[in-house]
Design a protein around this motif. Structure first.
Motif, PDB file in Angstrom:
ATOM      1  N   ASN A 122      40.957  52.131  45.019  1.00 46.75           N
ATOM      2  CA  ASN A 122      41.367  53.323  45.766  1.00 46.75           C
ATOM      3  C   ASN A 122      42.880  53.329  45.906  1.00 46.75           C
ATOM      4  O   ASN A 122      43.499  52.265  46.075  1.00 46.75           O
ATOM      5  N   ASP A 123      43.447  54.525  45.871  1.00 53.61           N
ATOM      6  CA  ASP A 123      44.897  54.686  46.066  1.00 53.61           C
ATOM      7  C   ASP A 123      45.699  53.773  45.147  1.00 53.61           C
ATOM      8  O   ASP A 123      46.643  53.088  45.598  1.00 53.61           O
ATOM      9  N   ASN A 124      45.326  53.741  43.877  1.00 54.42           N
ATOM     10  CA  ASN A 124      46.024  52.933  42.857  1.00 54.42           C
ATOM     11  C   ASN A 124      46.029  51.440  43.197  1.00 54.42           C
ATOM     12  O   ASN A 124      46.968  50.719  42.859  1.00 54.42           O
ATOM     13  N   LYS A 125      44.950  50.991  43.890  1.00 55.25           N
ATOM     14  CA  LYS A 125      44.893  49.594  44.318  1.00 55.25           C
ATOM     15  C   LYS A 125      43.482  49.056  44.063  1.00 55.25           C
ATOM     16  O   LYS A 125      42.493  49.620  44.547  1.00 55.25           O
ATOM     17  N   LEU A 126      43.432  47.957  43.271  1.00 55.00           N
ATOM     18  CA  LEU A 126      42.171  47.243  43.060  1.00 55.00           C
ATOM     19  C   LEU A 126      42.045  46.202  44.163  1.00 55.00           C
ATOM     20  O   LEU A 126      42.915  45.332  44.303  1.00 55.00           O
ATOM     21  N   GLU A 127      40.968  46.308  44.964  1.00 54.61           N
ATOM     22  CA  GLU A 127      40.796  45.407  46.098  1.00 54.61           C
ATOM     23  C   GLU A 127      39.498  44.623  45.950  1.00 54.61           C
ATOM     24  O   GLU A 127      38.466  45.183  45.569  1.00 54.61           O
ATOM     25  N   GLY A 128      39.579  43.326  46.233  1.00 51.80           N
ATOM     26  CA  GLY A 128      38.395  42.485  46.196  1.00 51.80           C
ATOM     27  C   GLY A 128      38.315  41.610  47.416  1.00 51.80           C
ATOM     28  O   GLY A 128      39.333  41.165  47.944  1.00 51.80           O
ATOM     29  N   SER A 129      37.093  41.383  47.900  1.00 52.83           N
ATOM     30  CA  SER A 129      36.911  40.481  49.042  1.00 52.83           C
ATOM     31  C   SER A 129      35.578  39.756  48.875  1.00 52.83           C
ATOM     32  O   SER A 129      34.640  40.290  48.278  1.00 52.83           O
ATOM     33  N   PHE A 130      35.534  38.522  49.397  1.00 49.75           N
ATOM     34  CA  PHE A 130      34.315  37.724  49.298  1.00 49.75           C
ATOM     35  C   PHE A 130      34.424  36.546  50.265  1.00 49.75           C
ATOM     36  O   PHE A 130      35.488  36.270  50.828  1.00 49.75           O
ATOM     37  N   LEU A 131      33.318  35.851  50.415  1.00 46.73           N
ATOM     38  CA  LEU A 131      33.283  34.626  51.204  1.00 46.73           C
ATOM     39  C   LEU A 131      32.978  33.467  50.260  1.00 46.73           C
ATOM     40  O   LEU A 131      32.133  33.576  49.373  1.00 46.73           O
ATOM     41  N   LYS A 132      33.677  32.382  50.471  1.00 48.06           N
ATOM     42  CA  LYS A 132      33.368  31.154  49.742  1.00 48.06           C
ATOM     43  C   LYS A 132      33.278  30.026  50.753  1.00 48.06           C
ATOM     44  O   LYS A 132      34.271  29.709  51.428  1.00 48.06           O
ATOM     45  N   LYS A 133      32.070  29.470  50.854  1.00 46.94           N
ATOM     46  CA  LYS A 133      31.799  28.422  51.845  1.00 46.94           C
ATOM     47  C   LYS A 133      32.177  28.885  53.249  1.00 46.94           C
ATOM     48  O   LYS A 133      32.773  28.155  54.032  1.00 46.94           O
ATOM     49  N   GLY A 134      31.877  30.152  53.498  1.00 50.88           N
ATOM     50  CA  GLY A 134      32.121  30.717  54.822  1.00 50.88           C
ATOM     51  C   GLY A 134      33.553  31.144  55.070  1.00 50.88           C
ATOM     52  O   GLY A 134      33.879  31.690  56.124  1.00 50.88           O
ATOM     53  N   ILE A 135      34.445  30.925  54.105  1.00 54.39           N
ATOM     54  CA  ILE A 135      35.859  31.283  54.288  1.00 54.39           C
ATOM     55  C   ILE A 135      36.115  32.635  53.623  1.00 54.39           C
ATOM     56  O   ILE A 135      35.782  32.831  52.448  1.00 54.39           O
ATOM     57  N   PRO A 136      36.722  33.585  54.372  1.00 50.17           N
ATOM     58  CA  PRO A 136      36.984  34.903  53.775  1.00 50.17           C
ATOM     59  C   PRO A 136      38.243  34.903  52.898  1.00 50.17           C
ATOM     60  O   PRO A 136      39.251  34.284  53.243  1.00 50.17           O
ATOM     61  N   TYR A 137      38.121  35.595  51.779  1.00 48.07           N
ATOM     62  CA  TYR A 137      39.259  35.771  50.853  1.00 48.07           C
ATOM     63  C   TYR A 137      39.356  37.245  50.483  1.00 48.07           C
ATOM     64  O   TYR A 137      38.338  37.935  50.358  1.00 48.07           O
ATOM     65  N   SER A 138      40.601  37.676  50.327  1.00 48.27           N
ATOM     66  CA  SER A 138      40.841  39.047  49.859  1.00 48.27           C
ATOM     67  C   SER A 138      42.007  39.042  48.874  1.00 48.27           C
ATOM     68  O   SER A 138      42.928  38.212  48.982  1.00 48.27           O
ATOM     69  N   PHE A 139      41.973  39.965  47.915  1.00 53.41           N
ATOM     70  CA  PHE A 139      43.100  40.108  46.978  1.00 53.41           C
ATOM     71  C   PHE A 139      43.282  41.585  46.619  1.00 53.41           C
ATOM     72  O   PHE A 139      42.363  42.401  46.773  1.00 53.41           O
ATOM     73  N   TRP A 140      44.487  41.883  46.157  1.00 49.98           N
ATOM     74  CA  TRP A 140      44.828  43.252  45.791  1.00 49.98           C
ATOM     75  C   TRP A 140      45.666  43.237  44.503  1.00 49.98           C
ATOM     76  O   TRP A 140      46.567  42.398  44.357  1.00 49.98           O
ATOM     77  N   ALA A 141      45.349  44.119  43.608  1.00 48.18           N
ATOM     78  CA  ALA A 141      46.193  44.346  42.419  1.00 48.18           C
ATOM     79  C   ALA A 141      46.705  45.775  42.535  1.00 48.18           C
ATOM     80  O   ALA A 141      45.922  46.728  42.619  1.00 48.18           O
ATOM     81  N   PHE A 142      48.031  45.922  42.568  1.00 52.00           N
ATOM     82  CA  PHE A 142      48.648  47.222  42.834  1.00 52.00           C
ATOM     83  C   PHE A 142      49.145  47.869  41.528  1.00 52.00           C
ATOM     84  O   PHE A 142      49.732  47.196  40.682  1.00 52.00           O
ATOM     85  N   PHE A 143      48.965  49.178  41.445  1.00 49.12           N
ATOM     86  CA  PHE A 143      49.460  49.987  40.311  1.00 49.12           C
ATOM     87  C   PHE A 143      50.155  51.213  40.910  1.00 49.12           C
ATOM     88  O   PHE A 143      49.598  52.312  40.935  1.00 49.12           O
ATOM     89  N   PRO A 144      51.376  51.040  41.416  1.00 47.58           N
ATOM     90  CA  PRO A 144      52.035  52.094  42.203  1.00 47.58           C
ATOM     91  C   PRO A 144      52.181  53.428  41.486  1.00 47.58           C
ATOM     92  O   PRO A 144      52.154  54.485  42.129  1.00 47.58           O
ATOM     93  N   GLU A 145      52.354  53.382  40.164  1.00 49.83           N
ATOM     94  CA  GLU A 145      52.536  54.639  39.429  1.00 49.83           C
ATOM     95  C   GLU A 145      51.218  55.208  38.905  1.00 49.83           C
ATOM     96  O   GLU A 145      51.205  56.202  38.205  1.00 49.83           O
ATOM     97  N   GLY A 146      50.114  54.556  39.250  1.00 51.56           N
ATOM     98  CA  GLY A 146      48.817  55.051  38.800  1.00 51.56           C
ATOM     99  C   GLY A 146      48.584  54.869  37.315  1.00 51.56           C
ATOM    100  O   GLY A 146      47.796  55.602  36.714  1.00 51.56           O
ATOM    101  N   SER A 147      49.270  53.886  36.714  1.00 50.95           N
ATOM    102  CA  SER A 147      49.132  53.624  35.281  1.00 50.95           C
ATOM    103  C   SER A 147      49.091  52.128  35.038  1.00 50.95           C
ATOM    104  O   SER A 147      49.813  51.363  35.685  1.00 50.95           O
ATOM    105  N   ILE A 148      48.262  51.730  34.078  1.00 53.16           N
ATOM    106  CA  ILE A 148      48.179  50.313  33.744  1.00 53.16           C
ATOM    107  C   ILE A 148      49.447  49.838  33.035  1.00 53.16           C
ATOM    108  O   ILE A 148      49.737  48.649  32.984  1.00 53.16           O
TER     109      ILE A 148
END
Length: 200
Positions: A122-148
Motif C-alpha cells: 500500500n502507498d508504494n510500500k511493501l510491508e511484512g510482519s510475523f512472529l518468530k518464537k513469540g517475537i514480533p518482526y516487521s519490515f518495509w520496502a519503500f518505492f517512493p516514486e511508485g516504480s521498481i
C-alpha cells in the motif's frame, strides 16, 4: 554422288563398264542410286528432327525444373515472423500482488517458527510482519516514486522496537525484477539473524 534438278551425277566411281562415259546405266542401277540418295536424305532429316526434338525436350525439362525450384523457394522463403513485442512492464502494485508477495510468502512460510505472517502493498510500500518464537518482526520496502526502477529503501523493526534507519535497497540491480525484490528482502532478514543465511 548428288542429285541436281532431277538428274543424277556420279563421281569418284571406280572404272567400270557400268559407269564408263561410254556406257549408260541401266534402269535398275538408276533406281538403286535414287533409293540410296533418298535413304541418305531421309537419314539426315531424321537425325536433324531427332536432334531438334531432344533439344526442345531438354529445354522444356530445364524450364520445368526452374519453375519447380521457384515454387519451392516461394514456399520455403516465407517472410520470417516478426518477434513478438515485449509485454509492457506491470504497474508496481500489480507486480507486487502477482509476483512478489506470493513468492515471498512461500519463502518465509518455509522457515521454522514463523507464524502469523502478513504481507501487503500500500502507498508504494511493501510491508511484512510475523512472529518468530513469540517475537514480533516487521519490515518495509519503500518505492517512493511508485516504480521498481526508481529510488528504493528498506527498514526493519524487531522486538517491538522502533523502525530502523531506512537503507538503500536494490542498488546493485540495474534492471530489478520481482525475483530481485524477494531475494534481497530475504537477504536483509538473514543479515538480522531472523532467518538462516544458508539454505540446506
Amino acid at each position: 554422288m548428288a542429285a541436281t534438278g532431277g538428274s543424277i551425277a556420279l563421281w569418284n566411281c571406280p572404272s567400270s563398264p557400268y559407269f564408263s562415259h561410254k556406257a549408260r546405266p541401266s534402269a535398275s542401277t538408276l533406281s538403286l542410286v535414287v533409293n540410296l540418295v533418298n535413304q541418305r536424305r531421309n537419314l539426315c532429316c531424321l537425325a536433324v528432327q531427332e536432334s531438334s526434338t531432344s533439344t526442345s525436350a531438354v529445354a522444356a525439362e530445364t524450364k520445368e525444373k526452374k519453375e519447380v525450384k521457384k515454387a519451392e523457394e516461394g514456399t520455403t522463403a516465407a517472410p520470417k515472423p516478426k518477434p513478438a513485442a515485449k509485454a509492457p512492464p506491470k504497474p508496481l502494485p500489480q507486480l507486487m500482488e502477482e509476483d512478489v508477495i506470493p513468492s515471498l510468502k512461500s519463502t518465509l512460510e518455509a522457515q521454522e517458527d514463523i507464524v502469523e505472517l502478513e504481507l501487503s502493498f500500500n502507498d508504494n510500500k511493501l510491508e511484512g510482519s510475523f512472529l518468530k518464537k513469540g517475537i514480533p518482526y516487521s519490515f518495509w520496502a519503500f518505492f517512493p516514486e511508485g516504480s521498481i526502477n526508481g529510488p528504493k529503501g528498506f527498514s526493519i523493526s524487531s522486538y517491538g522496537s522502533g523502525v530502523s534507519t531506512v537503507e538503500p535497497f536494490l542498488v546493485d540491480e540495474k534492471k530489478p525484477t520481482a525475483k530481485h525484490v524477494v531475494f534481497w528482502v530475504e537477504k536483509r532478514l538473514a543479515a538480522q539473524g531472523i532467518i538462516p543465511v544458508w539454505k540446506d
